[in-house]
Design a protein around this motif. Structure first.
Motif, mmCIF file in Angstrom:
data_model
loop_
_atom_site.group_PDB
_atom_site.id
_atom_site.type_symbol
_atom_site.label_atom_id
_atom_site.label_comp_id
_atom_site.label_asym_id
_atom_site.label_seq_id
_atom_site.Cartn_x
_atom_site.Cartn_y
_atom_site.Cartn_z
ATOM 1 N N VAL A 244 0.676 -1.248 0.058
ATOM 2 C CA VAL A 244 0.485 -0.095 0.096
ATOM 3 C C VAL A 244 0.500 0.922 0.032
ATOM 4 O O VAL A 244 0.610 2.369 -1.044
ATOM 5 C CB VAL A 244 -1.105 0.141 1.158
ATOM 6 N N GLU A 245 1.760 1.159 0.981
ATOM 7 C CA GLU A 245 2.392 2.747 1.246
ATOM 8 C C GLU A 245 3.772 3.021 -0.389
ATOM 9 O O GLU A 245 3.706 3.840 -0.929
ATOM 10 C CB GLU A 245 3.537 1.802 2.049
ATOM 11 N N ASP A 246 3.935 1.269 -0.939
ATOM 12 C CA ASP A 246 4.878 2.275 -1.984
ATOM 13 C C ASP A 246 3.575 2.242 -3.231
ATOM 14 O O ASP A 246 4.545 3.375 -4.382
ATOM 15 C CB ASP A 246 5.541 0.710 -2.419
ATOM 16 N N LEU A 247 2.281 1.646 -3.719
ATOM 17 C CA LEU A 247 1.636 1.844 -4.734
ATOM 18 C C LEU A 247 0.935 2.799 -4.355
ATOM 19 O O LEU A 247 1.531 3.988 -5.720
ATOM 20 C CB LEU A 247 0.611 0.386 -4.516
ATOM 21 N N SER A 248 0.699 3.570 -3.165
ATOM 22 C CA SER A 248 -0.294 4.599 -3.381
ATOM 23 C C SER A 248 2.086 5.893 -3.447
ATOM 24 O O SER A 248 1.207 6.892 -3.960
ATOM 25 C CB SER A 248 -0.365 5.021 -2.075
ATOM 26 N N ALA A 249 2.693 5.757 -2.795
ATOM 27 C CA ALA A 249 3.972 6.505 -2.844
ATOM 28 C C ALA A 249 3.881 6.917 -4.392
ATOM 29 O O ALA A 249 4.284 7.569 -5.212
ATOM 30 C CB ALA A 249 5.198 6.229 -2.239
ATOM 31 N N TYR A 250 3.740 5.585 -5.175
ATOM 32 C CA TYR A 250 4.355 5.252 -6.928
ATOM 33 C C TYR A 250 3.761 6.211 -7.515
ATOM 34 O O TYR A 250 3.541 6.798 -8.655
ATOM 35 C CB TYR A 250 4.225 4.496 -6.701
ATOM 36 N N HIS A 251 2.172 6.117 -7.641
ATOM 37 C CA HIS A 251 1.304 6.612 -8.075
ATOM 38 C C HIS A 251 0.401 8.492 -7.671
ATOM 39 O O HIS A 251 0.055 8.622 -8.068
ATOM 40 C CB HIS A 251 -0.208 6.158 -7.753
ATOM 41 N N PHE A 252 0.747 8.751 -6.319
ATOM 42 C CA PHE A 252 0.380 9.819 -5.713
ATOM 43 C C PHE A 252 0.346 10.303 -5.386
ATOM 44 O O PHE A 252 0.601 12.088 -5.238
ATOM 45 C CB PHE A 252 -1.115 9.599 -4.604
ATOM 46 N N GLY A 253 2.564 9.914 -5.064
ATOM 47 C CA GLY A 253 3.072 11.272 -4.475
ATOM 48 C C GLY A 253 3.493 10.601 -3.357
ATOM 49 O O GLY A 253 2.809 10.107 -2.745
ATOM 50 N N ALA A 254 4.724 10.408 -2.724
ATOM 51 C CA ALA A 254 5.285 10.360 -1.468
ATOM 52 C C ALA A 254 4.548 10.753 -0.290
ATOM 53 O O ALA A 254 4.705 10.793 0.950
ATOM 54 C CB ALA A 254 7.099 10.084 -1.509
ATOM 55 N N ASP A 255 4.391 12.274 -0.969
ATOM 56 C CA ASP A 255 3.490 13.159 0.497
ATOM 57 C C ASP A 255 1.984 12.312 1.109
ATOM 58 O O ASP A 255 1.606 12.059 2.166
ATOM 59 C CB ASP A 255 2.586 14.231 0.383
ATOM 60 N N TRP A 256 1.863 11.344 0.391
ATOM 61 C CA TRP A 256 0.554 10.646 0.811
ATOM 62 C C TRP A 256 -0.214 9.730 1.530
ATOM 63 O O TRP A 256 -0.709 8.838 1.891
ATOM 64 C CB TRP A 256 -0.289 10.383 -0.572
#
Lengths: 423, 308
Positions: B267-279
């Motif tokens: 979840v962490e890496d995919l959301s960082a990849y798609h929405f940016g590390a801030d999210w």
């Protein structure tokens, strides 16, 4: 515990912390590795400077010991049976409708004198201490009265503070006008967070609120921005410089911004105490205590536990968000980093130190934990960076040795030490 | 859609998640036995990362020349696990054991106190700045790269994943097949009964803390290698994320913590990849809240009614 055991534990703790304390790291850029050296300076500090320092401050330390001893002695004597008569006497005499007026007049006189004689730094201390008192009272409502451990209290502050800051940026709203939207935002946030999470058990709730506090900070950082929002002069607390003769007589120099803030904080503290007192002694307050003591039993007796917990949550959130507005107005800028986890823990430790669920407890806790390090700061500059360590140690020590807090109630002591039901 | 990037992110997420799983195991083991959340566990992890870096520094200084990286890393890992285990043991003895019979809030508050204390202790004792992991040791592992078609993975990711899985397998075997593991399971089911049949409950609890802390230290060192740095407050965020992992998998459930950790890493890496590390932390919190509302017992946890 026997003395030898304590000594043994001390030696053990010194041993396991040794690598962290006595190794200094220096980066070797050529080889891209750290080099380790022994921290001789710390040893020097311990062997040479600490005794010198002790010698220089022997008077201070002695005075502090005597003062603390006196406070403990008074507190101890106050609970002796011989005093019970005196206390009930005092209570009877001071009851009556004029007591509150009397207290108010005395407090106002003190404030008038304070405005004439205190310097800016003392005023700052007084304002911040008052603010922490209000926050601790608000958190005590949730943690102490209702028994819900909330670890993201600063998150609610941030909600209020940023409601004000963002509105101010767009419409130039002043701080007192922002109180209402901020309180509404706090209430809505408390409600929305509380609705799902209050069905959880105590420790899960703690985690969810912790996550909430962090998320609020991240959301603010991402949506509003990491830079501070400056509150313009006209929206801050004003200095009151009226020309009316009575005002002139009371305050020859008028009220500066800090002095006005002191009055406002005093008003807020008084309001909080009054409200807490009334809430505690009402039907709602008794229901909260029942929930804290045994939720299942309370529900069985027909107390709507979820609604009442939600109510405590929402009231506490409103408290925090209103204080958030005031904090920003006082600080003249808002930054997400002001409302971090450390802030939440500091407020929580104030409640714990003073006594969860006791009326005067949070006040004492807030005063001790805020004022002592601040006042001693000039003399012992190192102390302020050690305050978080002190806070942590205080929380552990209080739980192990005196779970009811410094001025806690007997009821709370029994609850916290005997085997709980909610395990 | 960029499938290679997607797959690389997934692999990175799994490796990161395996490390979260190592930390989550500590939460879940302690919760299984004591029914309390050990808030200070994140700090034990952080101390592990510091201990590893300090040990590597000592090894480098003592050996003079640059030591063989794998040997040095192994020494660092063992030392970090020992230091963290000592901290975890002390933590339990001094801050939790006196509160074993107290109200549920008491150990929780005590744990928060320990966490604050340790965090600021490390800050005052070492530094408030970031501490880089010595690149001389981590760089060779990053440079080792494997390529499968379009997808490229770093050696460090493979090593991290392998070690985490190995440690978890070892723990699983221990809990399942040894006498100690049997004692631990007994204690988590019923402490009074376990004591009655002669299991030294106190010692088992101490050992649980020691094992959990050692695993956290291993995660601490590997995370420091993976992220390239650590800081005195690193344990806080990692602790919250790992706790989320433990809840997601079902707290108190050891395979659940492993599964939850890997899912959270994803979840962490995919959301960082798609929405940016801030999210990424917002995403993690959303997962936590969703799990707690929809399925509070977690993916693999069994339903337990609140004991009255």
């Amino acid at each position: 515990m026997r003395a030898s055991r304590i000594l043994l534990w001390l030696v053990w703790c010194v041993a396991i912390t040794a690598p962290l304390v006595w190794v200094r790291l220096d980066y070797d850029w050529e080889r891209d590795v750290w080099r380790a050296t022994v921290r001789a300076d710390r040893w020097q500090l311990l062997v040479d400077e600490a005794p010198q320092w002790l010698g220089r401050h022997l008077g201070d330390l002695g005075l502090a010991t005597v003062l603390i001893g006196a406070v403990i002695a008074v507190a101890w004597l106050w609970r002796r049976p011989a005093w019970v008569q005196v206390r009930s006497d005092l209570e009877r005499r001071t009851r009556g409708k004029y007591r509150d007026v009397l207290v108010a007049v005395v407090v106002m006189l003190v404030l008038v004198l304070a405005c004439r004689h205190l310097g800016d730094m003392q005023l700052e201390w007084a304002i911040m201490a008052g603010m922490y008192v209000v926050l601790a009272l608000g958190l005590n409502l949730i943690v102490g009265m209702t028994g819900l451990l909330v670890l993201g209290y600063a998150g609610f502050m941030a909600v209020g503070a940023y409601t004000f800051a963002v509105l101010h940026q767009h419409t130039g709203i002043t701080w007192w006008a922002a109180m209402l939207p901020a309180a509404a935002a706090g209430a809505v946030t408390g409600f929305l967070l509380g609705l799902p999470s209050l069905r959880l058990r105590g420790d899960y709730l703690a985690i969810v609120t912790l996550g909430f506090g962090e998320t609020v900070r991240f959301l603010i950082k991402n949506l509003v921005g990491e830079q501070s929002i400056i509150i313009r002069r006209e929206a801050r607390v004003p200095a009151l410089m009226w020309e009316h003769p009575v005002w002139r007589w009371l305050f020859p120099d008028g009220l500066s911004r800090l002095e006005t803030e002191l009055w406002i904080v005093a008003l807020m503290v008084a309001g909080s105490i009054w409200m807490m007192h009334n809430l505690t002694h009402s039907r709602i307050g008794r229901a909260w205590i029942a929930i804290r003591e045994d939720e299942t039993a309370a529900a069985a007796m027909g107390i709507p536990t979820v609604q009442l917990k939600l109510l405590a949550f929402v009231i506490g959130a409103v408290w925090a968000s209103v204080m958030g507005v005031f904090f920003v107005a006082h600080n003249t800028s808002a930054n997400p980093e002001m409302f971090g986890f450390g802030e939440s823990v500091l407020i929580l430790s104030m409640v714990v130190l003073g006594g969860m669920g006791s009326g005067p407890g949070p006040i004492v806790g807030a005063l001790v934990l805020y004022l002592v390090p601040e006042v001693l700061r000039e003399r012992f500059p190192a102390l302020i960076s050690y305050r978080p360590m002190l806070v942590g140690a205080v929380m552990v020590a209080m739980m192990v040795f005196r779970p009811q807090g410094l001025v806690g109630s007997l009821r709370r002591k029994i609850e916290l030490t005997q085997e709980g039901t909610a395990r | 859609m960029n499938w290679a990037g997607e797959l690389e992110t997934i692999f990175g997420g799994v490796a990161r998640g395996a490390l979260y799983a190592l930390i989550a195991l500590g939460y879940t083991m302690v919760y299984g036995i004591l029914r309390m959340i050990n808030f200070a566990h994140g700090e034990i992890y952080m101390i592990g990362s510091f201990a590893a870096i300090i040990t590597l520094a000592i090894v480098t200084t003592v050996s003079g020349a640059l030591p063989a990286p794998y040997l040095a890393l192994a020494i660092g890992l063992v030392a970090a696990m020992m230091v963290s285990a000592a901290f975890g043991f002390t933590n339990e003895r001094l801050a939790y054991r006196p509160l074993r019979r107290a109200h549920a809030l008491a150990p929780l508050i005590s744990a928060i106190g320990v966490s604050t204390f340790l965090q600021n202790f490390v800050m005052n004792a070492q530094t408030k700045d970031k501490v880089d992991f010595p690149r001389a040791f981590s760089e060779p592992l990053w440079e080792l790269r494997w390529r499968v078609g379009e997808v490229e993975v770093a050696g460090l990711q493979v090593i991290v994943l392998g070690m985490a899985v190995g440690l978890m397998a070892a723990l699983h075997g221990m809990v399942k097949y040894t006498r100690l593991g049997k004692a631990m399971r007994a204690c988590s089911q019923d402490q009074t009964m376990a004591a009655l049949v002669g299991i030294p409950v106190d010692r088992v609890i101490s050992i649980t803390f020691v094992i959990g802390s050692a695993l956290a230290a291993a995660a601490g060192m590997m995370f420091a290698m993976y992220n390239g740095q650590t800081r005195f407050d690193a344990g806080y965020t990692a602790g919250v994320v790992a706790f989320t992992a433990a809840v997601l998998g079902g707290i108190g459930n050891i395979p659940g913590a492993m599964l939850g950790g890997i899912l959270i890493g994803l979840v962490e890496d995919l959301s960082a990849y798609h929405f940016g590390a801030d999210w990424k932390y917002v995403a993690v919190f959303v997962v936590l809240l969703t799990v707690l509302i929809v399925r509070p017992r977690g993916l693999l946890g069994e339903a337990v009614a609140d004991k009255v």
